[in-house]
Design an enzyme around this catalytic site. Structure first.
Site, PDB file in Angstrom:
ATOM      1  N   SER A 144       0.814  -1.306  -0.070  1.00  0.00           N
ATOM      2  CA  SER A 144       0.329   0.331  -0.030  1.00  0.00           C
ATOM      3  C   SER A 144       0.555   1.052  -0.506  1.00  0.00           C
ATOM      4  O   SER A 144       1.528   1.377  -0.916  1.00  0.00           O
ATOM      5  CB  SER A 144      -0.606   0.073   0.969  1.00  0.00           C
ATOM      6  OG  SER A 144      -2.280   1.173   1.266  1.00  0.00           O
ATOM      7  N   ASP A 162      -0.595  -3.883  -4.187  1.00  0.00           N
ATOM      8  CA  ASP A 162      -1.748  -2.931  -4.490  1.00  0.00           C
ATOM      9  C   ASP A 162      -1.024  -1.551  -3.670  1.00  0.00           C
ATOM     10  O   ASP A 162      -2.423  -1.113  -2.642  1.00  0.00           O
ATOM     11  CB  ASP A 162      -2.895  -2.636  -3.636  1.00  0.00           C
ATOM     12  CG  ASP A 162      -4.226  -3.132  -4.296  1.00  0.00           C
ATOM     13  OD1 ASP A 162      -3.954  -2.491  -4.831  1.00  0.00           O
ATOM     14  OD2 ASP A 162      -4.961  -2.725  -3.203  1.00  0.00           O
ATOM     15  N   HIS A 218      -7.795  -4.561  -0.506  1.00  0.00           N
ATOM     16  CA  HIS A 218      -6.752  -3.890  -0.669  1.00  0.00           C
ATOM     17  C   HIS A 218      -5.807  -5.378  -0.372  1.00  0.00           C
ATOM     18  O   HIS A 218      -4.795  -5.496  -0.918  1.00  0.00           O
ATOM     19  CB  HIS A 218      -6.746  -2.891   0.282  1.00  0.00           C
ATOM     20  CG  HIS A 218      -6.040  -1.232  -0.008  1.00  0.00           C
ATOM     21  ND1 HIS A 218      -5.065  -2.095  -0.788  1.00  0.00           N
ATOM     22  CD2 HIS A 218      -5.095  -1.153   1.190  1.00  0.00           C
ATOM     23  CE1 HIS A 218      -4.042  -0.799  -0.649  1.00  0.00           C
ATOM     24  NE2 HIS A 218      -4.096  -0.526   0.527  1.00  0.00           N
TER      25      HIS A 218
END
Length: 482
Positions: free
Chosen positions: A166, A190, A260
């Site tokens: 992330s 992601d 996610h």
């Protein structure tokens, strides 16, 4: 209290030692080395970084060693001749240790003989997301200083692999940029979207940040970035709405984070399992599902990229192309590249694969399905195609646009193609309310396992297929095992 004479202290200590060891005369147990762990913060402590670097080595994958300087590294089992994997977590809502990090480290060390260093910046990543974003530059500088200490020990830049989750993916990108793009590899799991989708390449992860940059996208419609940011960008199941994740808000935090975090769990699964998570370059997910992207010839010269610890993702061409979108389908649960077929019924579609039994693992394959109409029609033709193997079914849909003769689709199936023994067709009715649709069509059906590099791989039914609206038709499918 009066002091105890030295000899008395020695005697008392000896007695206690004798009591603890026993009369057998065995040596006292060697004290176990102290293990370090992630810090805990709260939402009001998200301003100071307080960065920790925790080293994990193959000989002791469950025990992290706090390392700051070169002496710490040398005394903690760091091996400068091995590759180094640096894991950087992202934004933390609760200020606690990432729930996935322990398994990630263990799996990584089981999959490769390397030094694994986890970057703990829980304090700087907790609280408000935008405050964590502001800490990215400061964190990147601290990581650069740390990596310079590795270089002093003889570590080569090309042996360093950053795995960023992330927001951590963009931290990895900035670190790579500060090293002039000479680090070996950056994997973005992601990469975060908010504040970065419109950012410049200097501010976010991009293909110039390392010798090879890959990104796995699983939540492009919420927390993940929508645009390609590496040499190869995997858009898993289209990059959003992962199978098996909740689709309703009542699931709470899981609903928000499941898509996610799927990138993390996919990567762990790729490390744990030998079956390949292979992807195919395509202009869009819709085009991929429609069967328009059948091989990896362009731009990879047949070297289809794969998720996992494969050098350059399995891509064997130089120079590497940049920002190539590749697509693949996965199953709904770990291990995401496999399904467990058995006695109970399993139903799969091109979007979702459900499992309900516990026997042997098999890979997920991608097959092209084609239908060639004998005559043109004045409306779209929709045909559901189902593969059957024992009591396992896998389905997809072919749409043939009006005034066209040919339609294609993609089926994801766990059973090898040569073990599929039957194919069923259902020509969708035009939904006439006042009378039954008795329309019939005639055509030719063909299938091929992806990647389709040669037309010789395409297998067609020997007889024409006759279909009546809303009536299921079955045909035997015989494909030789290679």
């Amino acid at each position: 209290m009066a002091p105890v004479p030295w000899k008395s202290r020695f005697w008392v200590g000896g007695l206690l030692l004798w009591l603890s060891v026993g009369s057998s005369g065995d040596a006292p147990p060697t004290p176990q080395p102290k293990c370090a762990d992630f810090q805990n913060a709260n939402v009001f402590e998200g301003t100071d970084l307080k960065v920790q670097f925790l080293l994990f080595v193959p000989s002791n994958p469950n025990c992290g060693k706090l390392v700051e300087g070169s002496s710490d590294l040398q005394n903690s089992g760091f091996n400068a001749t091995l590759g180094t994997k640096l894991i950087i977590h992202g934004f933390s809502v609760l200020g606690t240790k990432p729930s996935w990090i322990d398994k990630f480290i263990r799996t990584l060390l089981q999959a490769t003989n390397a030094n694994v260093i986890a970057v703990d910046w829980i304090y700087g990543s907790t609280g408000v997301y935008f405050s964590a974003v502001k800490n990215v530059i400061k964190l990147s500088l601290k990581i650069c200083l740390f990596l310079n200490k590795l270089l002093v020990l003889g570590v080569s830049e090309s042996s360093i692999h950053i795995i960023g989750v992330s927001l951590g993916a963009h931290v990895g990108g900035m670190v790579g940029q500060l090293f002039g793009g000479q680090l070996g590899q950056i994997t973005g799991l992601d990469p975060a979207g908010p504040e970065y989708t419109s950012a410049s390449v200097e501010e976010r992860l991009d293909a110039g940040d390392a010798l090879f940059v890959e990104a796995i996208h699983t939540d492009t419609d919420n927390f993940g970035i929508r645009i390609p940011v590496g040499h190869v960008d995997y858009f898993v199941n289209g990059g959003q709405d992962q199978p098996g994740c909740p689709t309703y808000f009542y699931a709470g935090y899981t609903y928000l984070i499941c898509d996610h975090m799927r990138a993390v769990h996919l990567y762990i699964s790729a490390l744990e399992n030998s079956c390949p998570l292979m992807a195919f370059p395509c202009d869009s997910y819709k085009a991929f599902l429609a069967g328009h992207c059948l091989d990896c010839f362009n731009p990879f010269l047949l070297s289809c990229p794969r998720i996992g610890l494969v050098e350059q993702g399995g891509v064997k061409i130089e120079p590497l192309p940049k920002e190539v979108k590749v697509y693949l389908l996965t199953t709904s649960k770990a291990p995401y590249c496999t399904l467990k077929p058995g006695k109970s019924q399993i139903k799969a579609t091109a979007f979702h694969v459900y499992k309900s039994c516990t026997l042997c693992f098999q890979e997920v394959h991608h097959s092209l399905v084609e239908f060639h109409l004998k005559e043109l029609r004045k409306k779209d033709t929709n045909i559901e195609v189902t593969f059957l193997s024992s009591n396992v079914t896998f389905s997809s849909k072919i749409t043939i646009p009006k005034q066209q003769l040919h339609g294609k689709g993609i089926i994801a199936h766990a059973t090898p193609q040569c073990q599929i023994n039957q194919v069923k067709f259902k020509f969708q009715s035009s939904n006439r309310v006042w009378k039954k649709d008795r329309t019939t069509i005639i055509g030719k059906f063909c299938t091929a396992l992806l990647p389709v590099n040669h037309r010789e791989k395409v297998i067609c039914l020997p007889e024409p297929v006759n279909l009546q609206a809303s009536v299921t038709a079955s045909h035997d499918l015989k494909i030789a095992c290679i």
